[in-house]
Motif scaffolding. Sequence first.
Motif, short mmCIF file in Angstrom:
data_model
loop_
_atom_site.label_atom_id
_atom_site.label_comp_id
_atom_site.label_asym_id
_atom_site.label_seq_id
_atom_site.Cartn_x
_atom_site.Cartn_y
_atom_site.Cartn_z
N VAL A 1 0.83 -1.19 0.00
CA VAL A 1 0.00 0.00 0.00
C VAL A 1 0.88 1.25 0.00
CG1 VAL A 1 -1.72 1.32 1.32
CG2 VAL A 1 -1.94 -1.16 1.11
N ALA A 2 1.99 1.20 0.72
CA ALA A 2 2.91 2.34 0.77
C ALA A 2 3.45 2.66 -0.62
CB ALA A 2 4.06 2.06 1.73
N ALA A 3 3.83 1.62 -1.38
CA ALA A 3 4.35 1.83 -2.73
C ALA A 3 3.26 2.39 -3.65
CB ALA A 3 4.90 0.52 -3.28
N LEU A 4 2.03 1.89 -3.48
CA LEU A 4 0.92 2.39 -4.28
C LEU A 4 0.66 3.86 -3.99
CD1 LEU A 4 -1.49 2.05 -6.20
CD2 LEU A 4 -2.83 1.27 -4.22
N CYS A 5 0.68 4.23 -2.71
CA CYS A 5 0.45 5.63 -2.32
C CYS A 5 1.51 6.54 -2.94
CB CYS A 5 0.44 5.78 -0.80
SG CYS A 5 -1.02 5.09 0.00
N ALA A 6 2.76 6.08 -2.91
CA ALA A 6 3.86 6.87 -3.49
C ALA A 6 3.64 7.07 -4.99
CB ALA A 6 5.20 6.19 -3.23
N GLU A 7 3.22 6.00 -5.68
CA GLU A 7 2.97 6.11 -7.12
C GLU A 7 1.76 6.99 -7.40
OE1 GLU A 7 1.62 3.25 -10.80
OE2 GLU A 7 3.11 2.46 -9.38
N TYR A 8 0.73 6.86 -6.56
CA TYR A 8 -0.49 7.67 -6.73
C TYR A 8 -0.16 9.15 -6.62
CZ TYR A 8 -4.94 9.84 -5.48
OH TYR A 8 -6.03 10.68 -5.41
N LEU A 9 0.64 9.53 -5.63
CA LEU A 9 0.99 10.94 -5.45
C LEU A 9 1.87 11.45 -6.58
CD1 LEU A 9 1.68 11.03 -1.59
CD2 LEU A 9 -0.28 11.99 -2.82
N GLN A 10 2.55 10.55 -7.26
CA GLN A 10 3.41 10.96 -8.37
C GLN A 10 2.65 11.04 -9.69
OE1 GLN A 10 6.87 8.49 -8.91
NE2 GLN A 10 7.75 9.83 -10.47
N HIS A 11 1.71 10.11 -9.89
CA HIS A 11 1.06 10.04 -11.21
C HIS A 11 -0.47 10.17 -11.17
CE1 HIS A 11 4.89 8.82 -12.91
NE2 HIS A 11 4.97 7.81 -12.04
N GLY A 12 -1.09 10.07 -10.00
CA GLY A 12 -2.54 10.01 -9.96
C GLY A 12 -3.25 11.26 -9.49
N VAL A 13 -2.52 12.35 -9.31
CA VAL A 13 -3.15 13.56 -8.76
C VAL A 13 -3.02 14.76 -9.70
CG1 VAL A 13 -2.82 12.82 -6.37
CG2 VAL A 13 -1.01 14.13 -7.50
N ALA A 14 -2.84 14.48 -10.98
CA ALA A 14 -2.56 15.55 -11.94
C ALA A 14 -3.68 16.59 -12.00
CB ALA A 14 -2.32 14.96 -13.33
N ILE A 15 -4.93 16.16 -11.85
CA ILE A 15 -6.05 17.11 -11.98
C ILE A 15 -6.50 17.67 -10.64
CG2 ILE A 15 -6.87 16.00 -14.09
CD1 ILE A 15 -9.06 14.68 -12.43
N LYS A 16 -5.83 17.30 -9.56
CA LYS A 16 -6.19 17.82 -8.24
C LYS A 16 -5.50 19.15 -7.98
CE LYS A 16 -7.46 13.71 -5.57
NZ LYS A 16 -7.27 13.03 -4.26
N LYS A 17 -6.14 19.97 -7.16
CA LYS A 17 -5.54 21.25 -6.78
C LYS A 17 -4.40 20.99 -5.79
CE LYS A 17 -8.16 24.79 -6.03
NZ LYS A 17 -7.80 25.60 -7.19
N GLU A 18 -3.46 21.91 -5.77
CA GLU A 18 -2.28 21.76 -4.90
C GLU A 18 -2.68 21.63 -3.44
OE1 GLU A 18 1.80 24.22 -3.73
OE2 GLU A 18 0.60 24.83 -5.47
N SER A 19 -3.68 22.41 -3.00
CA SER A 19 -4.11 22.35 -1.61
C SER A 19 -4.74 21.00 -1.29
CB SER A 19 -5.11 23.47 -1.32
OG SER A 19 -6.23 23.39 -2.18
N THR A 20 -5.44 20.41 -2.26
CA THR A 20 -6.05 19.10 -2.06
C THR A 20 -4.99 18.02 -1.95
OG1 THR A 20 -7.99 19.82 -3.31
CG2 THR A 20 -7.74 17.46 -2.95
N VAL A 21 -3.98 18.11 -2.81
CA VAL A 21 -2.89 17.14 -2.76
C VAL A 21 -2.17 17.22 -1.40
CG1 VAL A 21 -0.68 16.47 -3.76
CG2 VAL A 21 -2.56 17.17 -5.25
N LYS A 22 -1.99 18.43 -0.90
CA LYS A 22 -1.34 18.59 0.41
C LYS A 22 -2.16 17.91 1.50
CE LYS A 22 0.57 22.19 3.44
NZ LYS A 22 0.75 23.66 3.62
#
Length: 433
Positions: free
Chosen positions: A102-123
């Motif tokens: 799950v940790a590896a998936l989360c790391a990949e998600y934050l790198q490639h899966g949040v492109a359309i999210k706002k910066e504040s949401t990603v934070k």
Amino acid sequence: MTDQRLTKTIVERAQPRDKDYLIWCGKLRGFGCRVWPSGKKTFIAQYRVGGRSGRERKKTVGTYGVLTVEQARKEAEKYLALAKTGHDLAGEERQARSEMTVAALCAEYLQHGVAIKKESTVKTDVGRINSHILPLLGRKKLSAVTRAEVERFMHDVAKGKTAKDEKTAKGRSIVKGGKGTATRTVRLLGGIFTYAINQGYLQSNPCTGVKKFPDNPKDRFLSQDEINRLGETLSLAETVGLPWHLNEDGKLKHRPKSDDNLREIVPPHVTGAIRLLLLTGCRLREILHLRWKDVDFERNLLNLPDSKTGRKVVYLSEGAARVLHDLPKVGTYVILGKNPDKPRSDLKRPWTRIARHAGLDDVRLHDLRHTFASVNVARGMSLPKIGALLGHKSTSTTARYAHLTEDPLRRALNEGSESLISAMIPNGREDPE
């Protein structure tokens, strides 16, 4: 599909659209370029395992800019050549990925899966991942995370298993649990697993069907008496100042140096920001990040280039426009902070003092937005219009104010029933005991 070869010129000329789309190469069947709404371009190889009746696979072979078109073509040729001999290299890679943690998936998600999210949401996502998901689920394999596991995770977060209060290099790190935090974190986890499904790592989402704690939004609406008290406090704060309430545990640097300074005058930009929150229904960041160039005094509009829901036009009442006219114009931003060319970070300290003096200790700044909506509903404005003024994308968000329509309906009922009342209840009739 055309018979035109995919080239650098074609890829560079491809413009992003509202949804991602594919440009196929007419010379190498199965080789293409995916253009994302963000402008990102990735190369893919598409094939079927075992011939035409086999399962279709799509394999991302690289990103344009990291790979050239010709380099990507050579990578795609490898996958396509193996597919013809019956080897499903992409499928084998996906099977291996399903055993990622799950940790590896989360790391990949934050790198490639949040492109359309706002910066504040990603934070916010990063905070929930680091504070709750990684400590409880980080080491687990994706295939080991079941619906029951997610339910246990949610209840553990709700009970405060991940809560902490510790010192850090930047001060203190306070992590709270609770049902609201648990529900929102499970929603995020569901989004992360949806990303995994889209990548082919999983077949189903373990968060599906998990019964979450109900959302109980803390809507606080100011009464007219409370609005009046707030207005009087703001006037007092910016003229003669508010009296100090000394806190024995407070920091000495915040205390007045002499008895002559036992009142504090609040800057006009602070009182102006609070008035604007109540008069426009804007979110706090929308006011704190408001620039003078975004204010259209001729048409009484705020043209916000970026808000929680994207670009937004805010219509100003005469009162809101007057508040803006009266504010001193210093620097780039309407609400002056320590740096004239940077937005003020918050209003926590002055709001605490103002709310306390007005007897509104339980009122948050965001409740001024709710109050703006409640006042306009009480005046008979429709919910769709309220939603438009607040910038809601979904009608379900505005529906939280539906119960407030009872007051205008009751007033209309009483006004429309006067003739019936006079006929049914003659003047002078005593009320029944």
